[in-house]
Structures are given as structure tokens and as C-alpha cells.
Design a protein around this motif. Sequence first.
Motif, mmCIF file in Angstrom:
data_model
loop_
_atom_site.group_PDB
_atom_site.id
_atom_site.type_symbol
_atom_site.label_atom_id
_atom_site.label_comp_id
_atom_site.label_asym_id
_atom_site.label_seq_id
_atom_site.Cartn_x
_atom_site.Cartn_y
_atom_site.Cartn_z
ATOM 1 N N ARG A 137 21.267 -41.684 60.521
ATOM 2 C CA ARG A 137 20.225 -41.849 59.518
ATOM 3 C C ARG A 137 19.615 -43.251 59.634
ATOM 4 N NH1 ARG A 137 20.412 -36.500 58.527
ATOM 5 N NH2 ARG A 137 22.075 -35.868 57.068
ATOM 6 N N THR A 138 18.330 -43.341 59.424
ATOM 7 C CA THR A 138 17.665 -44.642 59.522
ATOM 8 C C THR A 138 18.225 -45.626 58.503
ATOM 9 O OG1 THR A 138 15.645 -43.612 60.346
ATOM 10 C CG2 THR A 138 15.428 -45.817 59.392
ATOM 11 N N ARG A 139 18.478 -45.159 57.277
ATOM 12 C CA ARG A 139 18.987 -46.076 56.256
ATOM 13 C C ARG A 139 20.411 -46.504 56.560
ATOM 14 N NH1 ARG A 139 17.906 -45.651 49.702
ATOM 15 N NH2 ARG A 139 18.361 -47.851 49.282
ATOM 16 N N PHE A 140 21.224 -45.644 57.133
ATOM 17 C CA PHE A 140 22.573 -46.046 57.531
ATOM 18 C C PHE A 140 22.492 -47.128 58.607
ATOM 19 C CE2 PHE A 140 26.281 -45.868 60.282
ATOM 20 C CZ PHE A 140 27.313 -45.971 59.362
ATOM 21 N N LEU A 141 21.569 -46.976 59.542
ATOM 22 C CA LEU A 141 21.411 -47.982 60.596
ATOM 23 C C LEU A 141 21.014 -49.334 60.022
ATOM 24 C CD1 LEU A 141 19.575 -45.827 63.286
ATOM 25 C CD2 LEU A 141 21.913 -46.715 63.422
ATOM 26 N N GLU A 142 20.204 -49.314 58.976
ATOM 27 C CA GLU A 142 19.850 -50.573 58.318
ATOM 28 C C GLU A 142 21.104 -51.291 57.846
ATOM 29 O OE1 GLU A 142 17.374 -52.170 54.382
ATOM 30 O OE2 GLU A 142 17.856 -50.038 54.610
ATOM 31 N N TYR A 143 21.963 -50.587 57.143
ATOM 32 C CA TYR A 143 23.188 -51.201 56.644
ATOM 33 C C TYR A 143 24.111 -51.605 57.791
ATOM 34 C CZ TYR A 143 21.834 -49.565 51.994
ATOM 35 O OH TYR A 143 21.167 -49.365 50.812
ATOM 36 N N ALA A 144 24.171 -50.804 58.835
ATOM 37 C CA ALA A 144 25.049 -51.115 59.964
ATOM 38 C C ALA A 144 24.607 -52.391 60.673
ATOM 39 C CB ALA A 144 25.074 -49.943 60.945
ATOM 40 N N VAL A 145 23.289 -52.548 60.863
ATOM 41 C CA VAL A 145 22.786 -53.768 61.511
ATOM 42 C C VAL A 145 23.030 -54.982 60.621
ATOM 43 C CG1 VAL A 145 20.722 -54.945 62.367
ATOM 44 C CG2 VAL A 145 21.090 -52.527 62.907
ATOM 45 N N ILE B 269 25.302 -44.286 52.336
ATOM 46 C CA ILE B 269 23.940 -44.523 51.843
ATOM 47 C C ILE B 269 23.882 -44.328 50.325
ATOM 48 C CG2 ILE B 269 21.578 -43.609 51.851
ATOM 49 C CD1 ILE B 269 22.050 -42.901 54.837
ATOM 50 N N GLY B 270 24.608 -43.303 49.831
ATOM 51 C CA GLY B 270 24.610 -43.043 48.400
ATOM 52 C C GLY B 270 25.141 -44.211 47.594
ATOM 53 N N VAL B 271 26.234 -44.817 48.078
ATOM 54 C CA VAL B 271 26.843 -45.936 47.351
ATOM 55 C C VAL B 271 25.988 -47.195 47.453
ATOM 56 C CG1 VAL B 271 28.828 -47.486 47.238
ATOM 57 C CG2 VAL B 271 29.174 -45.045 47.615
ATOM 58 N N LEU B 272 25.714 -47.613 48.672
ATOM 59 C CA LEU B 272 24.957 -48.852 48.865
ATOM 60 C C LEU B 272 23.513 -48.685 48.402
ATOM 61 C CD1 LEU B 272 26.310 -49.916 52.381
ATOM 62 C CD2 LEU B 272 27.019 -50.768 50.138
ATOM 63 N N LEU C 56 27.977 -57.670 44.971
ATOM 64 C CA LEU C 56 28.849 -56.504 45.060
ATOM 65 C C LEU C 56 28.509 -55.671 46.285
ATOM 66 C CD1 LEU C 56 31.013 -54.645 43.878
ATOM 67 C CD2 LEU C 56 29.248 -53.661 42.394
ATOM 68 N N ARG C 57 27.222 -55.449 46.498
ATOM 69 C CA ARG C 57 26.790 -54.700 47.692
ATOM 70 C C ARG C 57 27.241 -55.382 48.966
ATOM 71 N NH1 ARG C 57 20.956 -55.879 48.520
ATOM 72 N NH2 ARG C 57 22.031 -57.789 49.190
ATOM 73 N N ASP C 58 27.052 -56.698 49.038
ATOM 74 C CA ASP C 58 27.413 -57.428 50.253
ATOM 75 C C ASP C 58 28.917 -57.415 50.502
ATOM 76 O OD1 ASP C 58 24.743 -57.948 50.537
ATOM 77 O OD2 ASP C 58 24.833 -60.008 49.806
ATOM 78 N N ALA C 59 29.700 -57.355 49.419
ATOM 79 C CA ALA C 59 31.153 -57.286 49.576
ATOM 80 C C ALA C 59 31.591 -55.909 50.055
ATOM 81 C CB ALA C 59 31.834 -57.641 48.258
ATOM 82 N N LEU C 60 30.922 -54.873 49.578
ATOM 83 C CA LEU C 60 31.284 -53.514 49.953
ATOM 84 C C LEU C 60 30.762 -53.129 51.334
ATOM 85 C CD1 LEU C 60 30.552 -51.606 46.608
ATOM 86 C CD2 LEU C 60 32.791 -52.280 47.502
ATOM 87 N N LEU C 61 29.614 -53.684 51.719
ATOM 88 C CA LEU C 61 28.905 -53.218 52.914
ATOM 89 C C LEU C 61 29.759 -53.208 54.178
ATOM 90 C CD1 LEU C 61 25.238 -53.758 53.848
ATOM 91 C CD2 LEU C 61 26.955 -54.443 55.508
#
Length: 414
Positions: free
Chosen positions: A96-104, A143-146, A387-392
Motif C-alpha cells: 500500500r502506498t500509505r504503508f510505504l510512507e510509514y516504512a520510509v 495504516i489503521g493505527v498510525l 505517540l505516533r513516532d514511538a509506535l511507528l
Amino acid sequence: MQSDWPTATLGELTINLDTKRRPVKEADRRSGPYPYYGASGIVDHVDGFLFEGEHLLIAEDGENLRTRNTPVAFRATGRFWVNNHAHIVKGNGLARTRFLEYAVLAADLTPYLTGAVMPKLTQGNLNKIELPCPPLKAQDAVIGVLGSLDDRIALLRQTNATLESIAQALFKSWFIDFDPVRAKAEGREPEGMDAATAALFPAGFEESALGPIPKGWEVRSLDSFASYLNGLALQKYPPESEDEYLPVIKIAQLRAGHTVAADRASARLKPEYIVRDGDVLFSWSGSLEVEFWCGGDGALNQHLFKVTSDEVPKWFYYLATRHFLPGFREIAAHKATTMGHIQRKHLTEARIALPPTPVLHEAGRAGASLVERRIANSLQARQLAELRDALLPRLISGKLRLPEAEREIEEALA
């Protein structure tokens, strides 16, 4: 980044659209409704678009690839234009494009960067970046959580933009255009206020150095009712140790709203040079900005004013300074130096009609409420971002599963 999930390279997970990018010189751009993206986000709006739909933009060059003061990867949606400073990709059937955003965002890009002076992420190296690649169902869960946290942050920022617009419009109406006074002078009831508030405004004008101003009001310069404290050359105040220090707030930190990767300075500065949440900061050189700081305690660097006042409330000196910001930017733009700036004399030359104290404190309740809500929203957005940055990284690597992440969010927001 070690992962409990299978990994793949970015090139294996994406469709690359770099060949469709096209830079447009600023002089050749025509203003329009479509965002024009560069390495760090929107840089302009133009009258045409190259792309449509959801895509992932990844910075191709710039110091931010190392400092990461702003996100190096971000999604663009709808119709938009991209210059040649940002790679553009979208997920293929594996990601998923949004998952790739978080992965990068969770990835260490340092091994893939070239250029000793100006960092660069070539397309070849971009394609080599190794990322976790869980099943699509797991990607959707991440994606749902972040995404829920990011959506809440975006809503808070949109709300703040609305609050800012309302506050500025109210300030201009009451203290620049004098609409309540004009209404009373013409025998009309002022709009948008109760009778008690309206009674605080006079029903006529008197001549002044600024022209007609409300009777009983006084022409004052910005620096006569507010203090503009310039920061320190903080390289002269090194931190006491690795554990005892304050992050240095420079123009870059003011624009980013946080102190990630900031320089460090002594924690034993005089109190007036320590910045706290809710303080008003004004960068008077380079990129001129006036903002409420909501990024935690820090040290005030030179080229930034901390604005305070013992005479007028915070909402008033903040909005008064912002009112003159376009003029200050114009002055700075015409400075024959490498970094445009204003001087203290420009604060003295910036004059406004100052109402009596009862008007400021009673009629200004609306302005104070808007400002307090804006600061509270910014602090909540920071909490959610932390919180997001800690979970990511733990979610992206698969080391933290969805139920545990949801529990941590509930506990943090309780």
C-alpha cells in the motif's frame, strides 16, 4: 531496521514515475489551485497538474535528508505537480502506498545517501532501500493505527488554521478597521458582540499620526507595549553534559514546530532566554515567522525574538505582530544581503491604535479564547505526534502487534 516480517526493496514494491516530473521556474509559474511539490512539501500552487490520485513523494536532495527536521516522505493526493527534487512512486500489488510512507519514515536512509556537501538520494539508491513487507492485511492494520493518529493531528491543525483566521479577522475588524466604532458613529449596533462589549467602544474618532482613530485610544509602536528579546549566540553556551542540556530553537525548529535533531546548549541560561510552551516567537531574519511555540522547553537562539508584555495580553501582542508581518517580510526581501532581515527601528515604526485597558481585557475575551484553544490544540497534536513516532518503528517492523498498539494509545490518551 530489523524486522519480524519479510523484507523487500523499495524498487520491488513500487511503480516509479520520476520520468513524468517537470520543474517549472518560479517566474514561469501561473497561480492556480493545484499544489506544486518539492523535496519538503508544497512550495507553490499552479494552474496545471501532472499527477492525480494517491502517490508517495520522497525527497531526492537537500540537507533535510540528514537532519530530517521535516518528513522526507509524504503522500500527495488529488491533482498536483511535482518538481525534480522529489521522487514520486506508488505502491504496486505488494504494498500500500500509505504503508510505504510509514516504512520510509521509519527507515535509516543514511547508507543510501551520496554527496558530502549536499545529500542526494539517487533513483538507483532509492530502489535499493530495504523495507519490511508484511501481508496486505497486516499493512492495512498498521495504516489503521498510525493513520488514525495522523488524521487526528491533521484535524487539529485544520482547526487551528480556522481559529487563526477567525482571530486575525476579529483583530483587524476591531483594532485596525475599527468596525464597532464606525457602527456606533453611524447609529448602528456593532455586529458580533453583546451590548456590554459594544459599550466599551467609543462612538466617534479623533485625529492622530495614523489618521482618525477611536476617541480615547493612543497611537503606540509595537516595541512600546511589548518586549522583543533577541536570542543568544548559543555556541558560546555549550551543554553541561549529555544528560543536562536544552535543545536550541533556531528558525528551522520554529518552522518545524519541534526540536528533533536540534543543537544543544546549556540548561543554565537566564530564565528569559528559555522558551516554554505557549511563548510567542518571531524570527526576524531569513524566513520571517510569528508563531506560538509548542515544541517543549528550549533555548532561544539569535535571530529569534521572544515576545512578551507586562502591559497587554498575549493574544494582542501576538496578533499585532502578525498584522505587521507582511510589511516586515517586504522590508526583508529588499535587503541587499544574503539573508533578509528587519531591524529594531522597524518595530518602532510599526504603530497601532492601542485601546484602553478595559477594552483590551473585556472586549478581548474572544481573542484570548481563540488563542488559548489554538495553543491547546498544538500541544495535543504534539502529544499525538510523539505517540505516533514511538509506535511507528515497532509497528512497521512487526515487533508490536495491533492489540498492544491500541492499548498504548488508549493509555496515552486517557
